[in-house]
Design an enzyme around this catalytic site. Structure first.
Site, mmCIF file in Angstrom:
data_model
loop_
_atom_site.group_PDB
_atom_site.id
_atom_site.type_symbol
_atom_site.label_atom_id
_atom_site.label_comp_id
_atom_site.label_asym_id
_atom_site.label_seq_id
_atom_site.Cartn_x
_atom_site.Cartn_y
_atom_site.Cartn_z
ATOM 1 N N LEU A 72 0.855 -1.182 0.000
ATOM 2 C CA LEU A 72 0.000 0.000 0.000
ATOM 3 C C LEU A 72 0.893 1.234 0.000
ATOM 4 C CD1 LEU A 72 -2.788 -0.601 2.709
ATOM 5 C CD2 LEU A 72 -2.995 -0.836 0.235
ATOM 6 N N ASP A 73 0.395 2.333 -0.556
ATOM 7 C CA ASP A 73 1.111 3.602 -0.444
ATOM 8 C C ASP A 73 1.326 3.923 1.025
ATOM 9 O OD1 ASP A 73 0.842 3.805 -3.174
ATOM 10 O OD2 ASP A 73 -0.739 5.326 -3.111
ATOM 11 N N ARG A 74 2.391 4.636 1.313
ATOM 12 C CA ARG A 74 2.660 5.057 2.687
ATOM 13 C C ARG A 74 1.449 5.772 3.294
ATOM 14 N NH1 ARG A 74 7.381 7.654 5.638
ATOM 15 N NH2 ARG A 74 8.652 7.456 3.764
ATOM 16 N N THR A 76 -1.711 5.560 2.581
ATOM 17 C CA THR A 76 -2.946 4.773 2.630
ATOM 18 C C THR A 76 -2.906 3.814 3.813
ATOM 19 O OG1 THR A 76 -3.093 4.853 0.218
ATOM 20 C CG2 THR A 76 -4.436 3.205 1.334
ATOM 21 N N ARG A 171 -6.104 7.122 -6.502
ATOM 22 C CA ARG A 171 -5.819 8.547 -6.311
ATOM 23 C C ARG A 171 -5.802 9.302 -7.636
ATOM 24 N NH1 ARG A 171 -0.502 8.355 -2.619
ATOM 25 N NH2 ARG A 171 -0.771 10.623 -2.680
#
Length: 243
Positions: A72-74, A76, A171
């Site tokens: 996951l993105d940092r 998120t 996003r």
């Protein structure tokens, strides 16, 4: 399959919660702001590092390992699935297209209809930023399905299902559609002061890599989202597992 008593949980950093664990997998609810895995500039404050320490019970010489299945993105929060063996990792990744991943997102504006589909091609630029294009020759196809759960004022709470898995997909596509995610400093509205990215991986459904049994794991929508859209979940704050 039963979760263990997790004797090494004292080694976990605040906010990183184990939802389910057995001999093959560990599934966690990752807090916003934590990396899934190391980067060139950050090696230790990651979910991968913390879980490696957890399975080793603090013993750096232990042979126990964790294997990254996805990330996951940092910014998120939400569910991240890790494997405890290389075989489990390969099995999970081989069936990744059949894995259902559902997110909760608070976006700017009201959608104008109850549900929809976003389809575009995504291209990563040299500055680690992704943009959408209609030119299939330039980027990779990305498809995202969404359903409105709640609208209040200038915000909408969406149930978002990833049909493909591209970098920053939700996003970028939401921003491209004119409904950027609240709190998104990279793709969002200028001057947005919300405290974090309002994107959360809330559910995953997959076949267990050893037994083949279908599993669905859920993590509650962060309570901070209520600042934008009011109460978002009536079932309390406990992570859930359905087999």
């Amino acid at each position: 399959m039963h979760a263990s008593l997790r004797p090494g949980s004292r080694h976990l950093p605040p906010g990183l919660v184990i939802i389910y664990e057995d001999r093959d997998i560990i599934v966690v609810n990752k807090p916003a702001g934590m990396l899934t895995m190391a980067t060139e500039t950050e090696k230790t404050r990651t979910a991968y590092y913390a879980l490696t320490d957890y399975v080793r019970k603090g013993n750096a010489k232990s042979r126990y390992r964790i294997f990254i299945v996805h990330r996951l993105d940092r910014e998120t929060s939400g569910i991240v699935l890790f494997a405890k063996t290389e075989v489990a990792k390969r099995t999970l990744q081989d069936q990744w297209e059949d894995t259902t991943k559902i997110y909760a997102a608070v976006v700017h504006g009201q959608m104008g209809k109850a549900s929809g589909m976003l389809s575009s091609h995504l291209v990563e630029s040299g500055v680690h930023k992704v943009y959408a294009t209609r030119d299939a020759a330039l980027g990779k196809l990305a498809r995202t399905a969404w359903t409105v759960l709640k609208e209040r004022g200038g915000y909408s709470l969406l149930d978002v299902t990833l049909l493909t898995g591209r970098k920053h997909q939700i996003r970028v596509q939401m921003a491209d559609a004119g409904h950027p995610i609240a709190g998104d400093k990279k793709y969002g509205v200028k001057g947005d002061t919300f405290s974090r990215l309002a994107l959360h991986a809330r559910s995953i459904t997959f076949a267990h890599p050893f037994s083949g049994r279908s599993m669905t794991l859920d993590a509650p929508v962060p309570s901070v989202f209520a600042q934008l859209v009011g109460r978002v979940e009536a079932e309390g704050a406990e992570e859930k597992m359905r087999l």
